[in-house]
Design a protein around this motif. Structure first.
Motif, PDB file in Angstrom:
ATOM      1  N   TRP A 445       0.819  -1.213   0.000  1.00 47.22           N
ATOM      2  CA  TRP A 445       0.000   0.000   0.000  1.00 47.22           C
ATOM      3  C   TRP A 445       0.855   1.265   0.000  1.00 47.22           C
ATOM      4  CZ3 TRP A 445      -4.513  -2.194  -0.858  1.00 47.22           C
ATOM      5  CH2 TRP A 445      -4.749  -3.470  -0.351  1.00 47.22           C
ATOM      6  N   LYS A 470      -5.872   2.598  -0.765  1.00 48.15           N
ATOM      7  CA  LYS A 470      -5.743   2.856   0.665  1.00 48.15           C
ATOM      8  C   LYS A 470      -6.356   4.198   1.042  1.00 48.15           C
ATOM      9  CE  LYS A 470      -2.221   3.580   4.225  1.00 48.15           C
ATOM     10  NZ  LYS A 470      -0.767   3.627   4.506  1.00 48.15           N
ATOM     11  N   GLU A 474      -9.771   4.502   3.341  1.00 42.97           N
ATOM     12  CA  GLU A 474      -9.642   5.180   4.633  1.00 42.97           C
ATOM     13  C   GLU A 474     -10.504   6.431   4.687  1.00 42.97           C
ATOM     14  OE1 GLU A 474      -5.494   5.742   5.222  1.00 42.97           O
ATOM     15  OE2 GLU A 474      -5.133   3.646   5.800  1.00 42.97           O
ATOM     16  N   SER A 475     -10.740   7.067   3.526  1.00 43.86           N
ATOM     17  CA  SER A 475     -11.610   8.240   3.508  1.00 43.86           C
ATOM     18  C   SER A 475     -13.063   7.851   3.779  1.00 43.86           C
ATOM     19  CB  SER A 475     -11.501   8.957   2.161  1.00 43.86           C
ATOM     20  OG  SER A 475     -12.089   8.184   1.120  1.00 43.86           O
ATOM     21  N   HIS A 477     -13.717   5.169   5.700  1.00 46.35           N
ATOM     22  CA  HIS A 477     -13.642   4.443   6.982  1.00 46.35           C
ATOM     23  C   HIS A 477     -14.087   2.990   6.831  1.00 46.35           C
ATOM     24  CE1 HIS A 477     -12.973   8.363   8.824  1.00 46.35           C
ATOM     25  NE2 HIS A 477     -14.080   8.802   8.230  1.00 46.35           N
ATOM     26  N   GLU A 479     -12.836  -1.224   5.533  1.00 50.58           N
ATOM     27  CA  GLU A 479     -11.697  -2.139   5.585  1.00 50.58           C
ATOM     28  C   GLU A 479     -11.278  -2.594   4.194  1.00 50.58           C
ATOM     29  OE1 GLU A 479     -12.765  -4.151   9.935  1.00 50.58           O
ATOM     30  OE2 GLU A 479     -13.164  -5.230   8.083  1.00 50.58           O
TER      31      GLU A 479
END
Length: 498
Positions: A445, A470, A474-475, A477, A479
């Motif tokens: 990543w 990634k 993550e933006s 939230h 997995e």
């Protein structure tokens, strides 16, 4: 494939199947006749004998044995059923008889049964000696004439003795005749069926050959040929679909040629961008090289105490601070440029069908997989609605799928799954090939990290696709991850069920 190249034509196969079915049916009938007809006939005769006894006993109870009505009724039944019937009283006088042949022998046989004279066998089981039990159906074999009979004797409810007998002499011959007839009919039916199927199958094979010729021309990108048949069956439907496919392919190829021209322009633009990037890196390197060299030189001078006066030390420090400030300014500008290119965009959370989105993308990527000789498999699932940014989710799936295609080896299989686990929808993309080295899993990543630099360079990868994954996941939230298998690699991500 041209007609002359066909190893086994459809007409021959249809004719062979028809003949095979007819022959198989005739053989089955022959086997059933030969195996079961005689025993079935015996049981039918046994039922007839039993029914005759019931009629006699009912007449005996109602004292109708000697009536004219009963004699006519029983005579018709005996004649139609081919049975002989005789009833005698305790003084051996005949009370009733319906005998069509060998009446004297029938009377003698009844007397032999009454006095206990042994017979050869009973119906259903063999007896070496003895007399069959009264009021039971049995088989009698006349050893002199080798004639078989189905018989029953005993006493009626009024104590009169009776015997009912029917011959079995014609059943074996009937079986042989039936089997010969089936053989003649089978040969004629197989021949006639094969000829008729050969003639009628032309109506099926001619349109199929026409469709085959059209499809062959389509492989040469000749889309002028159209199916002209007017059938209202599956072949007509196939012809209509072939025509539609031809039109769609022609339109698609035209669009591809247009896209190819645009791609050529994009390639030229990419080359210009690459050139600008190389120039940019060269300029940045040049700009950084000078201040770094100055900082290093003046720092070494301070350490070695080239000048002991305070004014010179202050000058050295000012140079170092000035060059460090320039470098800091340059770094800040690079960060600003990075934010402009990959900045913090707003995530638009909306409800959408993740299955439909993936299927649409797979349809658009079909050319890519076909060019690489890859089979794409996706499990059949219904709509699954999730929350997320649809365009960013599609970009995540695109990165996974393109990586799977480029690294697919061995069986050349890419398997896409969408599974619902609790309140999450899990999307996974598996491709056959070499697993990712364990030491590289934690670095996948990272920006510009490449497991196989030569292979990444071969298909033009930049090494930042998984970094984009990634950032997007993550933006939102959610997995994401990767899992090795013995025969390949699976990348996955989750979204919240709507």
């Amino acid at each position: 494939m041209r007609r002359g190249m066909l190893k086994s034509s459809l007409r021959r196969q249809l004719a062979a199947i028809t003949i095979g079915l007819l022959v198989g049916t005739i053989l089955a009938c022959w086997f059933i006749n030969n195996t079961f007809l005689e025993s079935y006939y015996e049981r039918e005769k046994a039922d007839v004998v039993q029914a005759a006894y019931q009629r006699l006993n009912e007449a005996a109870v109602s004292d109708r044995l000697g009536s004219e009505d009963f004699a006519q009724e029983m005579g018709r039944y005996a004649f139609a059923s081919n049975i002989n019937v005789e009833v005698i009283d305790v003084n051996s006088r005949i009370v009733y008889a319906a005998v069509f042949n060998n009446g004297e022998e029938l009377s003698k046989r009844l007397l032999r049964y009454i006095i206990g004279y042994s017979v050869d066998s009973t119906f259903g089981e063999e007896l070496s000696e003895g007399v069959p039990a009264p009021n039971t159906v049995f088989k009698y074999v006349d050893r002199r004439t080798a004639t078989e009979y189905i018989e029953m004797y005993g006493q009626l409810d009024n104590h009169n003795w009776f015997i009912v007998s029917t011959t079995m002499e014609s059943i074996q011959e009937s079986v042989r005749i039936a089997n010969r007839f089936l053989a003649y009919v089978g040969v004629a039916a197989a021949f006639a069926g094969g000829v008729l199927m050969w003639l009628m199958s032309k109506r099926v094979t001619d349109p199929v050959l026409q469709l085959a010729e059209i499809s062959e021309r389509m492989t040469r990108l000749d889309f002028e040929a159209k199916y002209q048949g007017a059938e209202k069956n599956e072949i007509g439907l196939l012809g209509t679909n072939i025509n539609q496919l031809s039109e769609s392919l022609e339109s698609t190829i035209s669009e591809l040629k247009t896209a190819n021209n645009e791609l050529q322009k994009d390639i030229e633009k990419k080359e210009q961008i690459d050139q600008m990037r190389r120039e940019f890196l060269a300029n940045v390197s040049h700009e950084l090289k000078t201040p770094i060299a100055l900082i290093q030189g003046y720092a070494e001078g301070l350490r070695e105490g080239i000048s002991d006066d305070a004014e010179s030390r202050d000058f050295y420090c000012e140079v170092i601070m000035d060059e460090a400030g320039k470098m800091n300014t340059m770094v800040q500008k690079l960060l600003t440029l990075n934010q402009l290119e990959f900045g913090n965009e707003k995530v638009s959370m909306e409800r959408f069908d993740i299955v439909a989105m993936i299927r649409n993308y797979l349809l658009s990527a079909e050319i890519l997989t076909r060019q690489n000789g890859i089979e794409v498999k996706m499990d059949q699932v219904g709509p699954i609605y999730v929350w997320g940014d649809e365009f960013k989710a599609e970009e995540v799936f695109m990165n996974y799928f393109t990586n799977a295609v480029h690294y697919c080896q061995g069986e050349k299989l890419v398997h896409v799954r969408v599974e619902q686990t609790g309140n999450k929808a899990r999307v996974s993309v598996f491709n056959t090939g070499d697993p990712v080295p364990e030491e590289s899993l934690v670095h996948l990543w990272e920006k510009f990290y490449k497991v196989d630099k030569a292979r990444t360079r071969e298909y033009g990868g930049s090494g930042i696709g998984l970094s984009i994954v990634k950032a997007i996941m993550e933006s939102m939230h959610q997995e994401y991850g990767v899992q090795n298998y013995s025969n390949g690699v699976m990348f996955w991500f989750t979204l919240e069920i709507a």
